[in-house]
Design an enzyme around this catalytic site. Structure first.
Site, PDB file in Angstrom:
ATOM      1  N   ARG A 150     -10.681  13.138  27.656  1.00  0.00           N
ATOM      2  CA  ARG A 150     -10.031  12.859  26.373  1.00  0.00           C
ATOM      3  C   ARG A 150     -10.717  13.551  25.208  1.00  0.00           C
ATOM      4  O   ARG A 150     -10.095  13.793  24.173  1.00  0.00           O
ATOM      5  CB  ARG A 150      -9.916  11.346  26.145  1.00  0.00           C
ATOM      6  N   GLU A 179     -23.141   2.012  33.542  1.00  0.00           N
ATOM      7  CA  GLU A 179     -23.337   0.582  33.793  1.00  0.00           C
ATOM      8  C   GLU A 179     -23.167   0.270  35.279  1.00  0.00           C
ATOM      9  O   GLU A 179     -23.935  -0.475  35.873  1.00  0.00           O
ATOM     10  CB  GLU A 179     -22.328  -0.218  32.964  1.00  0.00           C
TER      11      GLU A 179
HETATM   12  P1  AMP Z   1     -19.677   5.516  26.451  1.00  0.00           P
HETATM   13  O1  AMP Z   1     -19.944   4.101  26.811  1.00  0.00           O
HETATM   14  O2  AMP Z   1     -19.853   5.787  24.976  1.00  0.00           O
HETATM   15  O3  AMP Z   1     -20.466   6.468  27.300  1.00  0.00           O
HETATM   16  O4  AMP Z   1     -18.145   5.751  26.787  1.00  0.00           O
HETATM   17  C1  AMP Z   1     -17.756   6.393  27.959  1.00  0.00           C
HETATM   18  C2  AMP Z   1     -16.385   7.026  27.822  1.00  0.00           C
HETATM   19  O5  AMP Z   1     -15.425   6.025  28.017  1.00  0.00           O
HETATM   20  C3  AMP Z   1     -16.138   7.685  26.482  1.00  0.00           C
HETATM   21  O6  AMP Z   1     -15.639   8.988  26.691  1.00  0.00           O
HETATM   22  C4  AMP Z   1     -15.096   6.821  25.819  1.00  0.00           C
HETATM   23  O7  AMP Z   1     -14.047   7.636  25.351  1.00  0.00           O
HETATM   24  C5  AMP Z   1     -14.565   5.914  26.929  1.00  0.00           C
HETATM   25  N1  AMP Z   1     -14.542   4.527  26.517  1.00  0.00           N
HETATM   26  C6  AMP Z   1     -15.537   3.638  26.608  1.00  0.00           C
HETATM   27  N2  AMP Z   1     -15.176   2.428  26.159  1.00  0.00           N
HETATM   28  C7  AMP Z   1     -13.892   2.553  25.763  1.00  0.00           C
HETATM   29  C8  AMP Z   1     -12.930   1.657  25.183  1.00  0.00           C
HETATM   30  N3  AMP Z   1     -13.200   0.372  24.925  1.00  0.00           N
HETATM   31  N4  AMP Z   1     -11.708   2.150  24.893  1.00  0.00           N
HETATM   32  C9  AMP Z   1     -11.405   3.436  25.157  1.00  0.00           C
HETATM   33  N5  AMP Z   1     -12.258   4.320  25.699  1.00  0.00           N
HETATM   34  C10 AMP Z   1     -13.486   3.890  25.996  1.00  0.00           C
END
Ligand code: AMP
Length: 170
Positions: A58, A95
């Site tokens: 994305r 995680e």
């Molecule tokens: P992160 O925890 O920041 O490493 O997020 C991992 C990936 O998952 C990122 O590219 C975010 O775009 C996506 N992501 C994580 N949490 C969400 C959420 N609540 N809604 C949409 N996308 C998410």
């Protein structure tokens, strides 16, 4: 324009307890999508940036139009086995389980200042891994740009001291 009204909350996706921020209503509205890219471009116009990078998938949706608008090279960070040429690789812990990102060895010039872009900043784990991969390739993180930031997950602190810019904060 109030961009938040183009983000749809999907409770319990992809698993129980997660509220997924669905960006497809924004993508489906050319005015809101254009507005988002224009705001990002305004923020970085005239900044000391040599390239824009984004992680699959994305992140590409925002990084590509932003790179064109800023007239900067675009560097895709991809899942394993997708890139055809010699690549650097970085495994990182999530995680649940681990993940891996790759980039071409000639993806950036040595010392390039790279802006990292994604749709949502959650825990910051993906962006931290992306930054390590760029560092390995000889680049420097110039900053991070997101459409949506989930403040309560503390991603911004994890990405310090590099500046974080996001258009919508929850
Ligand atoms: P992160 O925890 O920041 O490493 O997020 C991992 C990936 O998952 C990122 O590219 C975010 O775009 C996506 N992501 C994580 N949490 C969400 C959420 N609540 N809604 C949409 N996308 C998410």
């Amino acid at each position: 324009m109030e961009l938040a009204k183009f983000i749809r909350d999907i409770p319990d996706f992809p698993k129980h307890g997660i509220v997924f921020k669905d960006i497809t209503p924004l993508l489906a509205d050319p005015t809101a999508f254009q507005f988002s890219i224009d705001r990002m471009a305004e923020r970085y116009a005239g900044s000391d940036i040599d390239a824009i990078a984004a992680a699959e998938a994305r992140g590409f949706l925002f990084a590509a139009p932003l790179a064109l608008k800023l007239r900067k090279p675009l560097v895709p960070l991809r899942k394993p086995g997708k890139l055809p040429y010699r690549s650097y690789s970085l495994k990182y812990e999530l995680e649940y389980g681990s993940a891996e990102l790759q980039m071409h060895v000639d993806g950036i010039d040595h010392g390039a200042r790279v802006l990292l872009v994604d749709d949502v900043l959650a825990t910051g784990g993906t962006m931290q891994a992306s930054a390590q991969l760029l560092d390995h390739a000889g680049g420097k993180v110039a900053g991070y740009c997101f459409l949506v930031e989930l403040d309560f997950l503390g991603g911004r602190e994890k990405l310090a001291p590099h500046p974080v810019y996001s258009l919508i904060r929850y």
